[in-house]
Design a protein around this motif. Structure first.
Motif, PDB file in Angstrom:
ATOM      1  N   PHE A  42       7.391  -1.136  -0.534  1.00  0.00           N
ATOM      2  CA  PHE A  42       6.770  -2.094  -1.472  1.00  0.00           C
ATOM      3  C   PHE A  42       7.749  -2.012  -2.372  1.00  0.00           C
ATOM      4  O   PHE A  42       8.056  -1.079  -3.313  1.00  0.00           O
ATOM      5  CB  PHE A  42       5.479  -1.991  -1.873  1.00  0.00           C
ATOM      6  N   LYS A  43       8.445  -3.531  -2.931  1.00  0.00           N
ATOM      7  CA  LYS A  43       9.400  -3.647  -3.908  1.00  0.00           C
ATOM      8  C   LYS A  43       8.867  -4.487  -4.776  1.00  0.00           C
ATOM      9  O   LYS A  43       8.880  -4.720  -6.137  1.00  0.00           O
ATOM     10  CB  LYS A  43      10.584  -3.709  -3.398  1.00  0.00           C
ATOM     11  N   GLU A  44       8.434  -5.901  -4.381  1.00  0.00           N
ATOM     12  CA  GLU A  44       8.033  -6.996  -5.237  1.00  0.00           C
ATOM     13  C   GLU A  44       7.074  -8.063  -4.295  1.00  0.00           C
ATOM     14  O   GLU A  44       7.061  -7.757  -3.144  1.00  0.00           O
ATOM     15  CB  GLU A  44       9.326  -7.789  -5.695  1.00  0.00           C
ATOM     16  N   ILE A  45       6.816  -9.148  -5.035  1.00  0.00           N
ATOM     17  CA  ILE A  45       5.788  -9.925  -4.433  1.00  0.00           C
ATOM     18  C   ILE A  45       6.539 -11.165  -4.236  1.00  0.00           C
ATOM     19  O   ILE A  45       7.330 -11.503  -5.017  1.00  0.00           O
ATOM     20  CB  ILE A  45       4.691 -10.040  -5.326  1.00  0.00           C
ATOM     21  N   ASN A  46       6.665 -11.831  -2.988  1.00  0.00           N
ATOM     22  CA  ASN A  46       7.123 -13.078  -2.770  1.00  0.00           C
ATOM     23  C   ASN A  46       6.154 -14.172  -2.762  1.00  0.00           C
ATOM     24  O   ASN A  46       5.332 -14.120  -2.220  1.00  0.00           O
ATOM     25  CB  ASN A  46       7.707 -13.396  -1.344  1.00  0.00           C
ATOM     26  N   LYS A  47       6.298 -14.982  -3.752  1.00  0.00           N
ATOM     27  CA  LYS A  47       5.251 -15.933  -4.263  1.00  0.00           C
ATOM     28  C   LYS A  47       5.058 -16.970  -3.158  1.00  0.00           C
ATOM     29  O   LYS A  47       3.793 -17.509  -2.991  1.00  0.00           O
ATOM     30  CB  LYS A  47       5.699 -16.656  -5.534  1.00  0.00           C
ATOM     31  N   ASP A  48       5.761 -16.913  -1.982  1.00  0.00           N
ATOM     32  CA  ASP A  48       5.335 -17.639  -1.027  1.00  0.00           C
ATOM     33  C   ASP A  48       4.538 -17.246   0.204  1.00  0.00           C
ATOM     34  O   ASP A  48       4.321 -17.739   1.049  1.00  0.00           O
ATOM     35  CB  ASP A  48       6.796 -18.402  -0.276  1.00  0.00           C
ATOM     36  N   GLU A  49       4.430 -15.925  -0.099  1.00  0.00           N
ATOM     37  CA  GLU A  49       3.678 -15.004   1.097  1.00  0.00           C
ATOM     38  C   GLU A  49       2.326 -14.821   0.777  1.00  0.00           C
ATOM     39  O   GLU A  49       1.828 -14.615  -0.572  1.00  0.00           O
ATOM     40  CB  GLU A  49       4.627 -13.703   1.178  1.00  0.00           C
ATOM     41  N   LYS A  50       1.709 -14.493   1.730  1.00  0.00           N
ATOM     42  CA  LYS A  50       0.145 -14.153   1.211  1.00  0.00           C
ATOM     43  C   LYS A  50       0.015 -12.540   1.563  1.00  0.00           C
ATOM     44  O   LYS A  50       0.545 -11.862   2.372  1.00  0.00           O
ATOM     45  CB  LYS A  50      -0.796 -14.589   2.229  1.00  0.00           C
ATOM     46  N   TYR A  51      -0.780 -11.941   0.614  1.00  0.00           N
ATOM     47  CA  TYR A  51      -0.873 -10.502   0.530  1.00  0.00           C
ATOM     48  C   TYR A  51      -2.030  -9.862   0.640  1.00  0.00           C
ATOM     49  O   TYR A  51      -3.229 -10.446   0.096  1.00  0.00           O
ATOM     50  CB  TYR A  51      -0.316  -9.824  -0.703  1.00  0.00           C
ATOM     51  N   LEU A  52      -2.412  -8.664   1.314  1.00  0.00           N
ATOM     52  CA  LEU A  52      -3.670  -8.063   1.382  1.00  0.00           C
ATOM     53  C   LEU A  52      -3.316  -6.632   0.868  1.00  0.00           C
ATOM     54  O   LEU A  52      -2.467  -6.019   1.555  1.00  0.00           O
ATOM     55  CB  LEU A  52      -4.110  -8.082   2.797  1.00  0.00           C
ATOM     56  N   VAL A  53      -3.935  -6.005  -0.346  1.00  0.00           N
ATOM     57  CA  VAL A  53      -3.803  -4.975  -0.911  1.00  0.00           C
ATOM     58  C   VAL A  53      -4.844  -4.056  -0.543  1.00  0.00           C
ATOM     59  O   VAL A  53      -5.955  -4.290  -0.894  1.00  0.00           O
ATOM     60  CB  VAL A  53      -3.284  -4.780  -2.413  1.00  0.00           C
ATOM     61  N   PHE A  54      -4.634  -3.133   0.274  1.00  0.00           N
ATOM     62  CA  PHE A  54      -5.713  -2.431   1.134  1.00  0.00           C
ATOM     63  C   PHE A  54      -5.628  -0.855   0.811  1.00  0.00           C
ATOM     64  O   PHE A  54      -4.401  -0.282   1.071  1.00  0.00           O
ATOM     65  CB  PHE A  54      -5.851  -2.467   2.452  1.00  0.00           C
ATOM     66  N   GLY A  55      -6.638  -0.293   0.448  1.00  0.00           N
ATOM     67  CA  GLY A  55      -6.628   0.978   0.083  1.00  0.00           C
ATOM     68  C   GLY A  55      -7.688   1.554  -0.745  1.00  0.00           C
ATOM     69  O   GLY A  55      -8.604   0.831  -1.298  1.00  0.00           O
ATOM     70  N   SER A  56      -7.465   2.946  -1.463  1.00  0.00           N
ATOM     71  CA  SER A  56      -8.350   3.344  -2.411  1.00  0.00           C
ATOM     72  C   SER A  56      -8.036   2.642  -3.612  1.00  0.00           C
ATOM     73  O   SER A  56      -7.020   1.981  -3.984  1.00  0.00           O
ATOM     74  CB  SER A  56      -7.888   4.821  -2.548  1.00  0.00           C
ATOM     75  N   PHE A  57      -8.956   3.076  -4.833  1.00  0.00           N
ATOM     76  CA  PHE A  57      -8.509   2.595  -6.280  1.00  0.00           C
ATOM     77  C   PHE A  57      -7.137   2.982  -6.564  1.00  0.00           C
ATOM     78  O   PHE A  57      -6.591   2.376  -7.162  1.00  0.00           O
ATOM     79  CB  PHE A  57      -9.695   3.045  -7.023  1.00  0.00           C
ATOM     80  N   SER A  58      -6.713   4.280  -6.194  1.00  0.00           N
ATOM     81  CA  SER A  58      -5.363   4.510  -6.607  1.00  0.00           C
ATOM     82  C   SER A  58      -4.471   3.581  -5.988  1.00  0.00           C
ATOM     83  O   SER A  58      -3.323   3.326  -6.941  1.00  0.00           O
ATOM     84  CB  SER A  58      -5.077   6.174  -6.067  1.00  0.00           C
ATOM     85  N   VAL A  59      -4.441   3.238  -4.826  1.00  0.00           N
ATOM     86  CA  VAL A  59      -3.515   2.313  -4.396  1.00  0.00           C
ATOM     87  C   VAL A  59      -3.735   0.821  -4.811  1.00  0.00           C
ATOM     88  O   VAL A  59      -2.519   0.360  -5.447  1.00  0.00           O
ATOM     89  CB  VAL A  59      -3.929   1.870  -2.709  1.00  0.00           C
ATOM     90  N   VAL A  60      -4.947   0.348  -5.026  1.00  0.00           N
ATOM     91  CA  VAL A  60      -4.864  -0.961  -5.988  1.00  0.00           C
ATOM     92  C   VAL A  60      -4.165  -0.681  -7.514  1.00  0.00           C
ATOM     93  O   VAL A  60      -3.637  -1.592  -7.879  1.00  0.00           O
ATOM     94  CB  VAL A  60      -6.404  -1.394  -5.889  1.00  0.00           C
ATOM     95  N   GLU A  61      -4.697   0.418  -8.224  1.00  0.00           N
ATOM     96  CA  GLU A  61      -4.327   0.699  -9.651  1.00  0.00           C
ATOM     97  C   GLU A  61      -2.694   0.658  -9.566  1.00  0.00           C
ATOM     98  O   GLU A  61      -1.956   0.252 -10.301  1.00  0.00           O
ATOM     99  CB  GLU A  61      -4.735   2.091 -10.026  1.00  0.00           C
ATOM    100  N   SER A  62      -1.974   1.509  -8.515  1.00  0.00           N
ATOM    101  CA  SER A  62      -0.623   1.294  -8.209  1.00  0.00           C
ATOM    102  C   SER A  62      -0.054  -0.082  -8.282  1.00  0.00           C
ATOM    103  O   SER A  62       0.913  -0.309  -9.001  1.00  0.00           O
ATOM    104  CB  SER A  62      -0.154   2.265  -7.309  1.00  0.00           C
ATOM    105  N   PHE A  63      -0.665  -0.892  -7.323  1.00  0.00           N
ATOM    106  CA  PHE A  63      -0.319  -2.158  -7.305  1.00  0.00           C
ATOM    107  C   PHE A  63      -0.180  -3.073  -8.651  1.00  0.00           C
ATOM    108  O   PHE A  63       0.584  -3.456  -8.813  1.00  0.00           O
ATOM    109  CB  PHE A  63      -1.058  -2.822  -6.168  1.00  0.00           C
ATOM    110  N   LEU A  64      -1.379  -2.971  -9.154  1.00  0.00           N
ATOM    111  CA  LEU A  64      -1.712  -3.614 -10.442  1.00  0.00           C
ATOM    112  C   LEU A  64      -0.711  -3.013 -11.706  1.00  0.00           C
ATOM    113  O   LEU A  64      -0.122  -3.935 -12.284  1.00  0.00           O
ATOM    114  CB  LEU A  64      -2.949  -3.730 -10.931  1.00  0.00           C
ATOM    115  N   ASN A  65      -0.559  -1.854 -11.477  1.00  0.00           N
ATOM    116  CA  ASN A  65       0.728  -1.332 -12.500  1.00  0.00           C
ATOM    117  C   ASN A  65       2.107  -1.754 -12.163  1.00  0.00           C
ATOM    118  O   ASN A  65       2.727  -2.293 -13.053  1.00  0.00           O
ATOM    119  CB  ASN A  65       0.671   0.227 -12.488  1.00  0.00           C
ATOM    120  N   LYS A  66       2.357  -1.855 -10.949  1.00  0.00           N
ATOM    121  CA  LYS A  66       3.640  -2.326 -10.670  1.00  0.00           C
ATOM    122  C   LYS A  66       3.862  -3.959 -10.895  1.00  0.00           C
ATOM    123  O   LYS A  66       4.724  -4.282 -11.527  1.00  0.00           O
ATOM    124  CB  LYS A  66       3.875  -2.201  -8.889  1.00  0.00           C
ATOM    125  N   MET A  67       2.891  -4.890 -10.805  1.00  0.00           N
ATOM    126  CA  MET A  67       2.715  -6.070 -11.028  1.00  0.00           C
ATOM    127  C   MET A  67       3.020  -6.531 -12.452  1.00  0.00           C
ATOM    128  O   MET A  67       3.421  -7.387 -13.089  1.00  0.00           O
ATOM    129  CB  MET A  67       1.517  -6.866 -10.709  1.00  0.00           C
TER     130      MET A  67
END
Length: 131
Positions: free
Chosen positions: A103-128
């Motif tokens: 994972f590097k970045e979000i493409n605004k034209d794609e749909k995403y599902l972030v799936f996993g533990s709170f640690s995974v979601v937290e990492s994603f939100l921090n990256k955003m």
């Protein structure tokens, strides 16, 4: 030292299939039952799945269940000693014939599902917050 979770995102509001916006869904499920539930709820659509897992989880079975709704999987870095190694996760995805990348970045034209533990979601939100 990272800030308390409450300053990153109101985690107390997270539940199954929480929409961050119209293109990003997060789910803090991290087991087979949660994966089956998600596939049932989202069947008919395809998502880029942002994922990682703890070593002790049955992630191969989880990924196999998620495969019907996956365009591909992007493996997110999680700063946690219990998280599976990137090369092992890639080998697992390859064995399931699921296209994958880091994972590097979000493409605004794609749909995403972030799936996993709170640690995974937290990492994603921090990256955003960095992007």
């Amino acid at each position: 030292r990272r800030p308390p979770r409450s300053t990153l995102f109101p985690y107390t509001t997270l539940s199954d299939l929480t929409n961050i916006n119209d293109k990003i869904i997060v789910d803090v499920g991290h087991n087979v039952l949660a994966a089956k539930s998600i596939v049932s709820a989202l069947s008919g659509d395809k998502y880029i799945i942002i994922y990682n897992s703890y070593k002790d989880k049955n992630y191969k079975e989880i990924l196999e269940i998620l495969k019907p709704i996956a365009l591909h999987v992007e493996i997110i870095d999680v700063d946690e000693t219990r998280i599976e190694e990137l090369k092992v996760m890639k080998m697992t995805l390859d064995s399931l014939n699921i296209k994958n990348s880091k994972f590097k970045e979000i493409n605004k034209d794609e749909k995403y599902l972030v799936f996993g533990s709170f640690s995974v979601v937290e990492s994603f939100l921090n990256k955003m917050m960095e992007i």
